[in-house]
Design a protein around this motif. Structure first.
Motif, mmCIF file in Angstrom:
data_model
loop_
_atom_site.group_PDB
_atom_site.id
_atom_site.type_symbol
_atom_site.label_atom_id
_atom_site.label_comp_id
_atom_site.label_asym_id
_atom_site.label_seq_id
_atom_site.Cartn_x
_atom_site.Cartn_y
_atom_site.Cartn_z
ATOM 1 N N ILE A 96 15.487 22.812 28.558
ATOM 2 C CA ILE A 96 14.921 21.806 28.897
ATOM 3 C C ILE A 96 14.157 21.908 30.104
ATOM 4 C CG2 ILE A 96 15.599 19.631 29.887
ATOM 5 C CD1 ILE A 96 16.943 20.109 27.310
ATOM 6 N N ILE A 97 14.224 22.862 30.813
ATOM 7 C CA ILE A 97 13.427 22.908 31.951
ATOM 8 C C ILE A 97 12.132 23.613 31.506
ATOM 9 C CG2 ILE A 97 12.669 24.418 34.174
ATOM 10 C CD1 ILE A 97 15.876 24.270 34.709
ATOM 11 N N LEU A 98 12.029 24.233 30.373
ATOM 12 C CA LEU A 98 10.506 24.858 30.233
ATOM 13 C C LEU A 98 9.818 23.736 29.362
ATOM 14 C CD1 LEU A 98 11.852 28.588 28.450
ATOM 15 C CD2 LEU A 98 10.224 28.023 30.651
ATOM 16 N N ASN A 99 10.760 22.760 28.758
ATOM 17 C CA ASN A 99 10.141 21.708 27.973
ATOM 18 C C ASN A 99 9.379 20.846 28.915
ATOM 19 O OD1 ASN A 99 10.343 21.381 24.928
ATOM 20 N ND2 ASN A 99 12.111 22.583 25.417
ATOM 21 N N LEU A 100 10.041 20.572 30.151
ATOM 22 C CA LEU A 100 9.794 19.598 31.149
ATOM 23 C C LEU A 100 8.494 20.241 31.945
ATOM 24 C CD1 LEU A 100 13.138 18.370 32.994
ATOM 25 C CD2 LEU A 100 11.609 17.219 31.542
ATOM 26 N N VAL A 101 8.238 21.609 31.994
ATOM 27 C CA VAL A 101 7.182 22.071 32.678
ATOM 28 C C VAL A 101 5.963 21.999 31.753
ATOM 29 C CG1 VAL A 101 6.447 24.507 33.336
ATOM 30 C CG2 VAL A 101 8.745 23.685 34.228
ATOM 31 N N TYR A 102 6.074 22.412 30.417
ATOM 32 C CA TYR A 102 4.800 22.536 29.569
ATOM 33 C C TYR A 102 4.794 21.478 28.651
ATOM 34 C CZ TYR A 102 4.702 27.405 31.205
ATOM 35 O OH TYR A 102 4.508 28.485 31.966
ATOM 36 N N ASN A 103 5.669 20.694 28.167
ATOM 37 C CA ASN A 103 5.480 19.665 27.428
ATOM 38 C C ASN A 103 5.617 18.058 27.876
ATOM 39 O OD1 ASN A 103 5.240 21.376 24.926
ATOM 40 N ND2 ASN A 103 7.431 21.679 24.729
ATOM 41 N N PRO A 104 5.009 17.168 27.183
ATOM 42 C CA PRO A 104 5.460 15.778 27.414
ATOM 43 C C PRO A 104 6.776 15.461 27.668
ATOM 44 C CG PRO A 104 3.718 15.829 25.835
ATOM 45 C CD PRO A 104 4.465 17.443 25.870
ATOM 46 N N GLU A 105 7.135 14.355 28.310
ATOM 47 C CA GLU A 105 8.567 13.934 28.518
ATOM 48 C C GLU A 105 9.008 13.632 27.021
ATOM 49 O OE1 GLU A 105 9.351 11.465 31.440
ATOM 50 O OE2 GLU A 105 9.418 12.738 32.899
ATOM 51 N N TRP A 106 8.293 12.842 26.171
ATOM 52 C CA TRP A 106 8.916 12.421 24.975
ATOM 53 C C TRP A 106 9.202 13.498 24.211
ATOM 54 C CZ3 TRP A 106 6.527 13.822 20.414
ATOM 55 C CH2 TRP A 106 5.233 14.220 20.387
ATOM 56 N N VAL A 107 8.413 14.893 24.382
ATOM 57 C CA VAL A 107 9.084 16.035 23.612
ATOM 58 C C VAL A 107 10.374 16.526 24.149
ATOM 59 C CG1 VAL A 107 8.482 18.575 22.876
ATOM 60 C CG2 VAL A 107 6.699 16.447 22.946
ATOM 61 N N THR A 108 10.597 16.553 25.325
ATOM 62 C CA THR A 108 11.769 16.575 26.144
ATOM 63 C C THR A 108 12.873 15.853 25.471
ATOM 64 O OG1 THR A 108 10.491 17.583 27.908
ATOM 65 C CG2 THR A 108 12.980 17.240 28.325
ATOM 66 N N ALA A 109 12.645 14.573 25.136
ATOM 67 C CA ALA A 109 13.650 13.656 24.952
ATOM 68 C C ALA A 109 14.034 14.004 23.454
ATOM 69 C CB ALA A 109 13.105 12.190 24.950
ATOM 70 N N LEU A 110 13.269 14.697 22.625
ATOM 71 C CA LEU A 110 13.355 14.963 21.212
ATOM 72 C C LEU A 110 14.320 16.107 21.529
ATOM 73 C CD1 LEU A 110 10.152 14.345 19.442
ATOM 74 C CD2 LEU A 110 12.319 13.264 19.121
ATOM 75 N N VAL A 111 13.981 17.081 22.199
ATOM 76 C CA VAL A 111 14.901 18.380 22.563
ATOM 77 C C VAL A 111 16.208 17.950 22.924
ATOM 78 C CG1 VAL A 111 15.059 20.440 23.794
ATOM 79 C CG2 VAL A 111 12.653 19.958 23.050
ATOM 80 N N ILE A 112 16.258 17.086 23.853
ATOM 81 C CA ILE A 112 17.684 16.699 24.035
ATOM 82 C C ILE A 112 18.429 15.694 23.027
ATOM 83 C CG2 ILE A 112 18.976 14.876 25.597
ATOM 84 C CD1 ILE A 112 16.699 15.157 27.635
ATOM 85 N N ALA A 113 17.846 15.171 22.332
ATOM 86 C CA ALA A 113 18.568 14.750 20.851
ATOM 87 C C ALA A 113 18.889 15.903 20.023
ATOM 88 C CB ALA A 113 17.518 13.731 20.191
ATOM 89 N N GLY A 114 18.079 16.875 19.993
ATOM 90 C CA GLY A 114 18.538 18.198 19.211
ATOM 91 C C GLY A 114 19.661 18.789 19.903
ATOM 92 N N ALA A 115 19.724 18.876 21.168
ATOM 93 C CA ALA A 115 20.786 19.547 21.909
ATOM 94 C C ALA A 115 22.278 18.698 21.543
ATOM 95 C CB ALA A 115 20.908 19.324 23.360
#
Length: 549
Positions: free
Chosen positions: A320-339
C-alpha cells in the motif's frame, strides 16, 4: 523523525470501490446458489466446476490477505530465503491432487474428514474434525482481523466498525452462496487480485526506473545491481540446510492437511478437470506470488536505496505504501479492493470448511439419520456460526496472530495429513494408529510451540518457532511414526481386528484408486512402511538436536 501516517487522504474513494465489490460478490453468490437442495450442492456444487474456474478459485482461496498485507514484512526479514516458502505453497494443490485428491474425488467425498470417517471410523474423524476446526478458525481469524485493520489503517474506519460491518457482510455472502457462490466469486476475486497487484506494481517499477516494468513478476533484474550496492546480503541464503528441510514437513505436508484447499479438488466436474485445474492454479498462483516477491524487493529497494523511512510497525503495508508514494490515490483504492478480495476468497474457503466439519463431520456423524433438508439447514447455520466465532475472537485477537496462519499449516500437517496419506496408500493403517497419531502428534506440536509454553521450544529461534517450522519438523514425522507403529502392532492383536473390517478397508482402498478387483497385496507393503518410519524417525531426532542458523 516523526513516522508518517500511510493512509488515503480521501477514504470515500476506497469505501465506494469496496462497497461495489461487495455488491458484485452478493449478486454472484445469489445467482450461483439458488438451486442448492443438498449437502453435495452446498459443499461440492455436485462436482460441476470446470478446470479454469476451479483453478482460479483454488489460487484465490490460497492467496489470503497476507499476500497484500504482511508477506512483505516477512520478505523484509527473510529476503531471498522467502522464495523457498513460496515454493512450498505453490506445490500444495498439485500434491493434493496427485497424492489423494483424485482418489477422494473418485470416492465422492467432499471433505478430507469424510474420507477419515469411512476409512478409520467415527472417533478418528471427530478428533480430526476438531483439529481442523481449530486450524480453519485460526486461518479465518487472520483474514477477519486483516480486513478490519485494512478498514482502520487505510480507510480511516474504526477497527470495531470495520470488523462487525465487514465481518457480517462476509458471513452473509458466503452463507448465501455456498460452495457454488464461493467458487464463482473466488475465480472473479483471483482476476481482481492479479490485476490490482501486478498492474500497479508495473507503474511503481517504471517510476523507479526499471526497464522490466511491463512484466513485474520476473523482469526486475535491472534493479539488482543497485539493490546489491544498497543491501549486499539481500540474495544470500543465510540459513542452514536444516532450516530449509524444516519447510517440507511444516508447510508442504501441512498444506496437504488443509481442508479448505482439499475441498476445491472435490468440486471438479471430472477427474480430468481436477488435474487440469491444478495447472491453472499453479499458473495463477505463481504469477501473483512472483509479483509479491517483486513487490517485497521493490519495498526493500525503496527503503535502502531511495532512503524512504517506513516505521517498523508499517512494514507489513509495503504494498500500500509503495502505491501511495508512486501511484494516484484511486489506484491505491483499487489495490485495497484487491487486498480485501484476497481476504474474502480465503475466508470463504475457511467458513465452508468449518461448516462442513461441524455439520457433516461431527453432527451428521453422531446423528446419521437426519433428513436432507435438516442437513442443508444445519450446513448454512454452521457456516454462519464459524464466521460469527471468527468475528468475536477478532475483538481481542491473540498476540501471535501475525504468524498464526503459518503455524496452522504445521498443525494440519501433524493431525490430518498423515491420516489421509497413509489411509489412501497403505491398507494396514487402522483406527488405533490414526487416533494415536492425531492426538499425540497434535498435542506435541501445540506444546513445543512458543505460544503455550514459551520455555518449551525446539529451535530457540523466535521466527522459526513461531512459524511452526521447528515444531513441524518434530511433530509431523512423529505423527507418521506413531500411525504406522501403532497400526502395525494393533493389526497383530486378534481381539482388535475382524475380517469383515479388513475386507471393507480393502474394498475402499481399491475403489478409490480405480481398481475393480481386490488384490490384498496392493498398497500393503510392510517394507515401504518401515522405510517411511525409519526416515521420519531420523528427521524427528534431527529436529531435537541443536539448531544452527
Amino acid at each position: 523523525m516523526e513516522d508518517q501516517v500511510w493512509q488515503i487522504s480521501n477514504p470515500i474513494i476506497g469505501i465506494v470501490i469496496v462497497v461495489l465489490t461487495f455488491i458484485l460478490f452478493y449478486v454472484v453468490a445469489y445467482f450461483s446458489n439458488r438451486a442448492s437442495s443438498s449437502v453435495e450442492d452446498l459443499y461440492a456444487t455436485k462436482g460441476g466446476v470446470g478446470p479454469i474456474t476451479n483453478g482460479l478459485a483454488m489460487a484465490s482461496t490460497y492467496m489470503s490477505l497476507a499476500t497484500f498485507l504482511g508477506v512483505t514484512a516477512l520478505i523484509l526479514r527473510l529476503q531471498a530465503p522467502f522464495v523457498m516458502l513460496w515454493i512450498q505453497f505453490i506445490l500444495a494443490i498439485p500434491l493434493i491432487t496427485i497424492i489423494y485428491g483424485v482418489s477422494l474425488r473418485r470416492m465422492g467425498a467432499f471433505s478430507p474428514t469424510h474420507f477419515i470417517r469411512d476409512r478409520y471410523g467415527k472417533s478418528a474423524s471427530i478428533i480430526a474434525a476438531l483439529w481442523m476446526i481449530l486450524v480453519s478458525i485460526m486461518y479465518a481469524l487472520g483474514q477477519m482481523i486483516g480486513i478490519a485493520v485494512t478498514f482502520e489503517t487505510l480507510l480511516g474506519i474504526p477497527y470495531m466498525t470495520g470488523l462487525f460491518v465487514g465481518g457480517f457482510l462476509i458471513i452473509g455472502y458466503v452463507t448465501m452462496g455456498g460452495m457454488s457462490g464461493a467458487t464463482n466469486n473466488a475465480a472473479i476475486q483471483m482476476v481482481i487480485i492479479a490485476l490490482m497487484f501486478i498492474v500497479p506494481l508495473g507503474a511503481i517499477m517504471k517510476a523507479m526506473g526499471s526497464t522490466g516494468w511491463f512484466f513485474p513478476p520476473l523482469f526486475y533484474a535491472d534493479m539488482v545491481p543497485s539493490m546489491l550496492e544498497a543491501l549486499p546480503t539481500f540474495f544470500d541464503y543465510q540459513y542452514s540446510v536444516k532450516w530449509y528441510v524444516a519447510l517440507i514437513p511444516a508447510l508442504t505436508i501441512g498444506s496437504l492437511g488443509l481442508p479448505h484447499l482439499a475441498m476445491r479438488v472435490y468440486t471438479a466436474s471430472s477427474l480430468k478437470s481436477a488435474r487440469s485445474a491444478m495447472i491453472w492454479f499453479a499458473l495463477a498462483l505463481g504469477l501473483v506470488f512472483s509479483a509479491t516477491y517483486t513487490m517485497g524487493f521493490a519495498g526493500v529497494f525503496e527503503m535502502t536505496a531511495n532512503g524512504t523511512h517506513i516505521a517498523a510497525g508499517d512494514t507489513d503495508k509495503l504494498t500500500i505504501i509503495l502505491n501511495l508514494v508512486y501511484n494516484p490515490e484511486w489506484v491505491t483504492a483499487l489495490v485495497i479492493a484487491g487486498a480485501i478480495s484476497a481476504g474474502l476468497s480465503t475466508l470463504s474457503g475457511n467458513l465452508l470448511a468449518i461448516g462442513a466439519l461441524i455439520s457433516q463431520d461431527i453432527v451428521t456423524t453422531l446423528k446419521p439419520n437426519l433428513t436432507n433438508k435438516t442437513k442443508v439447514r444445519l450446513g448454512y447455520i454452521s457456516i454462519a456460526l464459524g464466521g460469527v466465532a471468527a468475528v468475536l475472537l477478532a475483538i481481542e485477537p491473540p498476540a501471535f496472530l501475525i504468524v498464526s496462519i503459518l503455524w496452522a499449516f504445521g498443525l494440519a500437517g501433524t493431525t490430518n495429513a498423515p491420516l489421509i496419506i497413509m489411509g489412501v496408500w497403505w491398507k494396514q493403517a487402522n483406527r488405533y494408529g490414526a487416533i494415536a497419531a492425531s492426538l499425540v502428534g497434535g498435542i506435541i506440536y501445540v506444546v513445543v510451540s512458543p505460544f503455550v509454553f514459551p520455555e518449551i521450544v525446539v529451535s530457540g529461534h523466535a521466527l522459526t518457532d513461531s512459524m511452526g517450522l521447528s515444531g513441524g519438523m518434530l511433530a509431523v514425522p512423529l505423527s507418521f511414526v506413531i500411525l504406522i507403529v501403532v497400526s502395525y502392532i494393533a493389526n497383530r492383536i486378534p481381539s482388535l481386528n475382524d475380517e469383515k473390517s479388513k475386507l471393507e478397508i480393502n474394498k475402499l482402498v481399491e475403489r478409490i484408486h480405480g481398481w475393480t478387483d481386490i488384490n490384498p497385496k496392493r498398497y500393503n507393503s510392510t517394507l515401504g512402511a518401515f522405510i517411511i518410519t525409519f526416515v521420519c524417525a531420523l528427521v524427528a531426532i534431527w529436529a531435537i538436536m541443536p539448531w544452527q542458523f
